[in-house]
Design an enzyme around this catalytic site. Structure first.
Site, PDB file in Angstrom:
ATOM      1  N   ARG A 187      34.205  41.030  26.381  1.00  0.00           N
ATOM      2  CA  ARG A 187      34.452  41.564  27.430  1.00  0.00           C
ATOM      3  C   ARG A 187      33.651  41.048  28.604  1.00  0.00           C
ATOM      4  O   ARG A 187      32.266  40.535  28.297  1.00  0.00           O
ATOM      5  CB  ARG A 187      34.463  42.948  28.135  1.00  0.00           C
ATOM      6  CG  ARG A 187      34.487  43.585  26.708  1.00  0.00           C
ATOM      7  CD  ARG A 187      32.768  44.173  27.472  1.00  0.00           C
ATOM      8  NE  ARG A 187      32.996  43.772  28.748  1.00  0.00           N
ATOM      9  CZ  ARG A 187      31.801  44.036  29.340  1.00  0.00           C
ATOM     10  NH1 ARG A 187      30.639  43.717  29.019  1.00  0.00           N
ATOM     11  NH2 ARG A 187      32.083  44.539  30.834  1.00  0.00           N
ATOM     12  N   GLY A 188      34.391  41.188  29.750  1.00  0.00           N
ATOM     13  CA  GLY A 188      34.032  40.772  30.414  1.00  0.00           C
ATOM     14  C   GLY A 188      34.314  39.325  31.351  1.00  0.00           C
ATOM     15  O   GLY A 188      34.154  38.273  30.321  1.00  0.00           O
ATOM     16  N   ALA A 189      34.277  38.942  32.662  1.00  0.00           N
ATOM     17  CA  ALA A 189      35.389  37.390  32.719  1.00  0.00           C
ATOM     18  C   ALA A 189      34.610  36.478  32.385  1.00  0.00           C
ATOM     19  O   ALA A 189      35.501  35.777  31.635  1.00  0.00           O
ATOM     20  CB  ALA A 189      35.629  38.046  34.279  1.00  0.00           C
TER      21      ALA A 189
ATOM     22  N   ARG B  56      44.472  37.981  26.942  1.00  0.00           N
ATOM     23  CA  ARG B  56      43.523  39.067  27.835  1.00  0.00           C
ATOM     24  C   ARG B  56      44.590  38.849  29.251  1.00  0.00           C
ATOM     25  O   ARG B  56      43.855  37.858  29.376  1.00  0.00           O
ATOM     26  CB  ARG B  56      42.509  39.295  28.384  1.00  0.00           C
ATOM     27  CG  ARG B  56      42.152  41.093  26.790  1.00  0.00           C
ATOM     28  CD  ARG B  56      40.522  40.888  27.228  1.00  0.00           C
ATOM     29  NE  ARG B  56      40.330  42.846  28.460  1.00  0.00           N
ATOM     30  CZ  ARG B  56      39.729  43.080  28.774  1.00  0.00           C
ATOM     31  NH1 ARG B  56      38.709  42.649  28.454  1.00  0.00           N
ATOM     32  NH2 ARG B  56      40.002  44.168  29.251  1.00  0.00           N
TER      33      ARG B  56
ATOM     34  N   ASP C 152      37.448  40.282  38.404  1.00  0.00           N
ATOM     35  CA  ASP C 152      37.696  39.489  37.107  1.00  0.00           C
ATOM     36  C   ASP C 152      39.237  38.928  37.818  1.00  0.00           C
ATOM     37  O   ASP C 152      39.318  37.618  36.721  1.00  0.00           O
ATOM     38  CB  ASP C 152      38.660  40.462  36.342  1.00  0.00           C
ATOM     39  CG  ASP C 152      37.508  40.872  35.536  1.00  0.00           C
ATOM     40  OD1 ASP C 152      37.418  42.204  35.336  1.00  0.00           O
ATOM     41  OD2 ASP C 152      37.741  41.310  34.448  1.00  0.00           O
TER      42      ASP C 152
ATOM     43  N   ASN D 254      38.911  44.006  39.529  1.00  0.00           N
ATOM     44  CA  ASN D 254      38.294  44.703  38.584  1.00  0.00           C
ATOM     45  C   ASN D 254      37.990  45.376  38.219  1.00  0.00           C
ATOM     46  O   ASN D 254      39.109  45.800  38.507  1.00  0.00           O
ATOM     47  CB  ASN D 254      36.492  44.277  40.057  1.00  0.00           C
ATOM     48  CG  ASN D 254      35.557  44.601  38.697  1.00  0.00           C
ATOM     49  OD1 ASN D 254      35.099  43.673  37.880  1.00  0.00           O
ATOM     50  ND2 ASN D 254      34.839  45.434  39.576  1.00  0.00           N
ATOM     51  N   LYS D 255      37.140  46.071  37.209  1.00  0.00           N
ATOM     52  CA  LYS D 255      37.068  47.355  36.475  1.00  0.00           C
ATOM     53  C   LYS D 255      37.794  48.421  37.553  1.00  0.00           C
ATOM     54  O   LYS D 255      37.575  48.622  38.401  1.00  0.00           O
ATOM     55  CB  LYS D 255      36.401  47.211  35.906  1.00  0.00           C
ATOM     56  CG  LYS D 255      36.357  48.618  35.484  1.00  0.00           C
ATOM     57  CD  LYS D 255      37.186  48.623  33.831  1.00  0.00           C
ATOM     58  CE  LYS D 255      37.535  47.755  32.928  1.00  0.00           C
ATOM     59  NZ  LYS D 255      38.769  46.875  32.017  1.00  0.00           N
TER      60      LYS D 255
HETATM   61  O1  MRU Z   1      37.593  45.255  30.948  1.00  0.00           O
HETATM   62  P1  MRU Z   1      35.964  44.256  30.937  1.00  0.00           P
HETATM   63  O2  MRU Z   1      34.879  45.544  30.534  1.00  0.00           O
HETATM   64  O3  MRU Z   1      36.327  43.034  30.609  1.00  0.00           O
HETATM   65  O4  MRU Z   1      36.030  44.461  32.433  1.00  0.00           O
HETATM   66  C1  MRU Z   1      35.135  43.901  32.482  1.00  0.00           C
HETATM   67  C2  MRU Z   1      34.765  43.571  34.657  1.00  0.00           C
HETATM   68  O5  MRU Z   1      35.951  44.401  35.238  1.00  0.00           O
HETATM   69  C3  MRU Z   1      33.713  43.324  35.279  1.00  0.00           C
HETATM   70  O6  MRU Z   1      33.555  43.898  36.644  1.00  0.00           O
HETATM   71  C4  MRU Z   1      34.435  41.645  35.434  1.00  0.00           C
HETATM   72  O7  MRU Z   1      34.545  41.233  34.445  1.00  0.00           O
HETATM   73  C5  MRU Z   1      33.064  41.048  36.204  1.00  0.00           C
HETATM   74  S1  MRU Z   1      32.007  40.898  34.471  1.00  0.00           S
HETATM   75  C6  MRU Z   1      30.643  39.511  35.146  1.00  0.00           C
END
Ligand code: MRU
Length: 343
Positions: free
Chosen positions: A46-48, A88, A234, A244-245
């Site tokens: 996970r993470g963009a 996603r 994201d 973002n999260k």
């Molecule tokens: O649901 P996730 O864990 O994929 O969400 C991740 C985030 O919101 C991060 O802040 C974002 O992807 C940036 S990661 C470098």
């Protein structure tokens, strides 16, 4: 210990199963695009930026078995792209990566070379991600100084990218450059990326930090314990609105109230020039179990209704600067984003 979200061995994409961290380090071997889709959809990775690079390798794993006739190849490759994109919805890096692979294949004249070229592009994207993130750290750390305490949410470190991270890269570089840098990491309910992953990465990097629950952030800010907030992204709309999260928006509102600078850190690949504002960003709604349960244990009564948006939108007016791999963007973001994308 070097933490790596993914590794391609020439045949198989190895993904570190982040659902089991920080307790178990389990390798998930992905041999097909379906394996990669599962890994992204089930949040093993996970993470963009990380899901973007994983999807690029997913394109190669799918392309590997396609017939070489260019027309059929491209038709099938497009299907693989759409399939991977569906894993996603919010992080634009996923579509950005699969589109880049598709375009490289489309432009290539020699159909015998197609598979090799796709693999080379995926590998280049992996390398670039690390380089971009390093630059984000360089640019972003210029906004901090000795003795600063930086607040952050979710996980934006090596686990969320190929290396260094985005907001985490700013933190890490500030820690390397200045004296007495400290971090306050939000646990990030419901998926606990902060408690499980950021705490692990901060600990491994020997960066002093305190972990807090999300609802403690306002009180901590009111006690003058925070000098700046840095978060990842994201998807950034062309006016700077940022997905973002979940919890990021709350943090931005609190930061503005307490007059604390609020920064978004992301590579250029997170900017979506096709959308005018955050209203157009699709927000992933996840399983209600993530809210009714904690650490696998039910914490709420049965038969209740739950909201579980995985992301929120922070409007551009709450953001002081966007730290990218091409420099720090200031307001008005519509102009600064347009300029930076021309470079
Ligand atoms: O649901 P996730 O864990 O994929 O969400 C991740 C985030 O919101 C991060 O802040 C974002 O992807 C940036 S990661 C470098």
């Amino acid at each position: 210990m070097e933490i790596r979200s993914l590794k391609f061995d020439g045949e198989v994409l190895h993904i570190l199963d982040q659902r089991r961290l920080p307790f178990e380090f389990i390798d998930v071997p992905c041999k097909t695009e379906k394996d990669v889709w599962q890994a992204i959809n089930k949040m093993m990775i996970r993470g963009a930026p990380a899901i973007g690079v994983a999807a690029a390798y997913g394109m190669y794993l799918g392309a590997k078995n396609l017939p070489l006739k260019k027309e059929t190849f491209l038709k099938e490759l497009k299907k693989i792209k759409e399939y991977l994109d569906s894993a996603r919805p919010t992080a634009v890096n996923l579509k950005w990566a699969t589109q880049r692979i598709y375009e490289v294949a489309e432009k290539n004249k020699d159909s015998k070379e197609l598979k090799k070229i796709i693999l080379q592009e995926a590998m280049a994207m992996e390398k670039e991600d690390a380089e971009r993130n390093y630059r984000i750290g360089e640019y972003g750390s210029a906004l901090f100084k000795d003795n600063d305490t930086i607040m952050t949410i979710c996980n934006t470190g090596a686990l969320a990218t190929v290396a260094y991270g985005t907001a985490f890269s700013v933190i890490k570089r500030s820690f390397e450059k200045y004296k007495n840098i400290k971090v306050i990491a939000l646990e990030t309910r419901p998926y606990l990326q902060g408690a499980r992953l950021t705490a692990l990465e901060l600990k491994e990097a020997h960066i002093p930090f305190h972990l807090i629950t999300d609802n403690m952030s306002g009180f901590i800010m009111s006690k003058n314990m925070v000098n700046g907030v840095v978060v990842g992204a994201d998807r950034i709309a062309s006016n700077g609105d940022t997905a973002n999260k979940i919890g990021t928006y709350t943090l931005a509102v609190l930061a503005m109230y307490h007059k604390i600078p609020f920064y978004v850190a992301a590579p250029i690949s997170t900017i979506d020039p096709d959308i005018a504002s955050g209203e157009e960003i699709p927000i992933e709604e996840r399983n209600p179990d993530e809210v009714t349960h904690c650490g696998g244990k039910r914490i709420a009564p049965e038969g209740i209704k739950v909201y579980n948006p995985a992301f929120d939108i922070t409007p551009n007016r709450l953001i002081d600067a966007i730290i990218t791999d091409r420099g720090v963007l200031k307001k008005p973001f519509t102009e600064s984003i347009k300029e930076i994308l021309k470079k």
